[in-house]
Design an enzyme around this catalytic site. Structure first.
Site, PDB file in Angstrom:
ATOM      1  N   TYR A 180      -6.067  10.917   3.828  1.00  0.00           N
ATOM      2  CA  TYR A 180      -4.635  11.013   3.578  1.00  0.00           C
ATOM      3  C   TYR A 180      -4.470  12.033   2.436  1.00  0.00           C
ATOM      4  CZ  TYR A 180      -3.184   7.053   6.544  1.00  0.00           C
ATOM      5  OH  TYR A 180      -2.897   6.236   7.595  1.00  0.00           O
ATOM      6  N   GLN A 235       0.862  -1.185   0.000  1.00  0.00           N
ATOM      7  CA  GLN A 235       0.000   0.000   0.000  1.00  0.00           C
ATOM      8  C   GLN A 235       0.899   1.235   0.000  1.00  0.00           C
ATOM      9  OE1 GLN A 235      -2.427   1.366   3.415  1.00  0.00           O
ATOM     10  NE2 GLN A 235      -4.134   1.492   1.971  1.00  0.00           N
ATOM     11  N   ARG A 291     -10.126  -6.839   9.903  1.00  0.00           N
ATOM     12  CA  ARG A 291     -10.174  -7.267  11.307  1.00  0.00           C
ATOM     13  C   ARG A 291     -10.412  -8.765  11.489  1.00  0.00           C
ATOM     14  NH1 ARG A 291     -14.663  -3.058  12.689  1.00  0.00           N
ATOM     15  NH2 ARG A 291     -15.023  -3.573  10.510  1.00  0.00           N
TER      16      ARG A 291
HETATM   17  C1  LIG Z   1      -5.717  -2.021  13.149  1.00  0.00           C
HETATM   18  C2  LIG Z   1      -6.108  -1.477  11.816  1.00  0.00           C
HETATM   19  C3  LIG Z   1      -5.172  -0.793  11.048  1.00  0.00           C
HETATM   20  C4  LIG Z   1      -5.530  -0.290   9.794  1.00  0.00           C
HETATM   21  N1  LIG Z   1      -4.573   0.328   9.001  1.00  0.00           N
HETATM   22  C5  LIG Z   1      -4.901   0.710   7.740  1.00  0.00           C
HETATM   23  C6  LIG Z   1      -3.919   1.215   6.858  1.00  0.00           C
HETATM   24  O1  LIG Z   1      -2.727   1.298   7.181  1.00  0.00           O
HETATM   25  N2  LIG Z   1      -4.318   1.612   5.619  1.00  0.00           N
HETATM   26  C7  LIG Z   1      -5.617   1.520   5.209  1.00  0.00           C
HETATM   27  O2  LIG Z   1      -5.934   1.896   4.092  1.00  0.00           O
HETATM   28  N3  LIG Z   1      -6.567   1.020   6.020  1.00  0.00           N
HETATM   29  C8  LIG Z   1      -6.242   0.605   7.259  1.00  0.00           C
HETATM   30  N4  LIG Z   1      -7.198   0.029   8.051  1.00  0.00           N
HETATM   31  C9  LIG Z   1      -8.582  -0.125   7.535  1.00  0.00           C
HETATM   32  C10 LIG Z   1      -8.802  -1.498   6.914  1.00  0.00           C
HETATM   33  O3  LIG Z   1      -8.026  -1.687   5.760  1.00  0.00           O
HETATM   34  C11 LIG Z   1     -10.279  -1.679   6.516  1.00  0.00           C
HETATM   35  O4  LIG Z   1     -10.611  -0.625   5.637  1.00  0.00           O
HETATM   36  C12 LIG Z   1     -11.239  -1.683   7.718  1.00  0.00           C
HETATM   37  O5  LIG Z   1     -10.692  -2.400   8.804  1.00  0.00           O
HETATM   38  C13 LIG Z   1     -12.588  -2.275   7.339  1.00  0.00           C
HETATM   39  O6  LIG Z   1     -12.436  -3.610   6.919  1.00  0.00           O
HETATM   40  P1  LIG Z   1     -12.823  -4.861   7.906  1.00  0.00           P
HETATM   41  O7  LIG Z   1     -14.261  -4.702   8.267  1.00  0.00           O
HETATM   42  O8  LIG Z   1     -12.577  -6.075   7.076  1.00  0.00           O
HETATM   43  O9  LIG Z   1     -11.938  -4.779   9.090  1.00  0.00           O
HETATM   44  C14 LIG Z   1      -6.854  -0.466   9.304  1.00  0.00           C
HETATM   45  C15 LIG Z   1      -7.773  -1.186  10.100  1.00  0.00           C
HETATM   46  C16 LIG Z   1      -7.417  -1.682  11.332  1.00  0.00           C
HETATM   47  C17 LIG Z   1      -8.433  -2.463  12.127  1.00  0.00           C
END
Ligand SMILES: Cc1cc2nc3c(=O)[nH]c(=O)nc-3n(C[C@H](O)[C@H](O)[C@H](O)COP(=O)(O)O)c2cc1C
Length: 400
Positions: free
Chosen positions: A168, A98, A344
């Site tokens: 961002y 990324q 997650r």
């Molecule tokens: C601990 C954590 C760190 C994350 N770091 C990033 C990141 O560095 N870049 C990004 O685009 N999204 C980041 N996200 C967002 C996830 O990519 C995703 O958009 C979000 O968790 C929803 O997806 P999920 O329901 O499958 O968790 C992060 C999410 C979590 C939980």
């Protein structure tokens, strides 16, 4: 309807299935370089069965990090990244980097470099004012993305994901709330989209046809005056027309102004406050409820909005947000999405896909308590896992 567990083409590459580990900043790069812990994290995701894992996040410039413990793309980082990509490939998965610039989400104090934003604004993360780049400095940001993509190729990545979300830098330019510029990068939707489109084209010129190129695009910021769905649909249509991207991943929310829209579920206010330095913590007590505003969790909580993009675009789309079981994956496929991304649920159980394959009725153990969110300030992990990974010693990012 495609089977989520069969191989699928993503631009010039083929993934062994249609499940992508979404970017979750790992907090395993204390020296801004790859560590064995970072490699172990992605090896575990790959061994768990995903088609592709995503390294998050790889800043394109030192000042584009959310803090100085984050990796930024430079020749010195390539050997470590090569070890990482080799380890993921040995488990049969592909790996994406990324790439992005944190812009107003960067911590200028920690980075010891000014945070960039479309205009001058106060940045509470670094307790400093941001710098507004002129046109020549924006050209540098664009070529930094291309350089980073070239380094990702050298390091053996199969794909790059460009960050156009969460306010961002590129996403801040898309936002009418944050972008008040009067030059050709501000004002109309076309002008606000210029930076993202230039970045996508530059990355295409650098690695297109060899690496898959995806972008993570905000459908909406979810803040008054922020990027609205109608504008984002237009931006997505231009990105499709430009032909620089092999797929779009659809997200929502703002790390700066409305982070919980990214996640839905419980707002981890107490543990988030604990990561802040004292004066900011007091301020957070006053406005924390507003900042970490709660959205009730449901499976595929971004689907209603993403569906509108599916209707208007022909290009491959990646559905994200609350995908945790086979039923939801199948819904995504039946609605015409080409891939699903999971964050997650895989932090909770990296082997979830194997379990789903052997028992399609498997349900995720993730409770969307979102306590993983504040762990990005130490070592990103699910707090409910029985054996959390060893904490990296010493200098944490907390309180900077
Ligand atoms: C601990 C954590 C760190 C994350 N770091 C990033 C990141 O560095 N870049 C990004 O685009 N999204 C980041 N996200 C967002 C996830 O990519 C995703 O958009 C979000 O968790 C929803 O997806 P999920 O329901 O499958 O968790 C992060 C999410 C979590 C939980």
């Amino acid at each position: 309807m495609p089977d989520v567990f069969t191989p699928a083409a993503l631009g010039p590459i083929t993934l062994r299935n249609r499940v992508i580990k979404a970017a979750t900043f790992e907090g395993r790069t204390p020296e801004a370089l790859v560590t064995d812990e970072l490699i172990a994290f992605h090896r575990e995701m790959a061994a768990g069965g995903v088609g592709m894992t995503t390294v998050a996040y790889c800043a394109v410039a030192p000042g584009g990090r959310t803090d100085r413990h984050q990796l930024w793309m430079r020749p010195e980082a390539v050997p470590g990244l090569r070890r990482l990509t080799d380890a993921v490939h040995a488990e049969g998965a592909a790996v994406s980097a990324q790439l992005g610039h944190a812009g107003p989400v960067a911590n200028a104090a920690s980075n010891r470099a000014p945070a960039l934003a479309p205009g001058r604004m106060f940045n509470p993360l670094g307790m400093r004012f941001t710098r507004s780049p002129d046109v020549a400095q924006l050209a540098e940001v664009v070529s930094a993305h291309a350089d980073a993509a070239r380094l990702a190729e050298q390091a053996g990545f199969d794909a790059v994901e460009i960050h156009f979300g969460h306010n961002y830098l590129a996403s801040a330019f898309l936002s009418p709330r944050l972008n008040h510029r009067t030059d050709r990068y501000g004002g109309s939707v076309e002008n606000r989209a210029r930076l993202s489109r230039e970045i996508a084209r530059a990355v295409r010129e650098a690695v297109g046809g060899r690496l898959a190129i995806t972008a993570k695009l905000n459908m909406l910021d979810g803040v008054p005056g922020g990027l609205a769905l109608e504008d984002s649909l237009q931006v997505a249509a231009w990105l499709e027309q430009d032909g620089a991207l092999d797929a779009l991943e659809l997200t929502a929310g703002s790390s700066l102004l409305n982070p919980m829209l990214l996640f839905h579920g419980d707002a981890p206010r107490k543990s988030f406050a604990a990561t802040l330095p004292i004066p900011t913590r007091w301020g957070f007590r006053a406005i924390g409820g507003k900042f970490l505003r709660e959205y009730p969790y449901r499976e595929a909580y971004l689907l209603d909005r993403a569906r509108q993009f599916r209707r208007e675009l022909a290009m491959p789309l990646i559905l994200l947000g609350g995908i945790t079981n086979l039923e939801t994956m199948r819904t995504a496929m039946s609605e015409g999405f080409d891939f699903v991304a999971m964050g997650r649920a895989l932090l909770r159980e990296p082997d979830l896909l194997h379990r789903i394959k052997s028992d399609p009725a498997t349900r995720s153990a993730c409770t969307h308590c979102n306590e993983c969110m504040p762990t990005i300030y130490s070592t990103t992990r699910c707090v409910l896992r029985l054996e959390p990974p060893a904490r990296l010693g010493g200098d944490t990012q907390q309180g900077e």
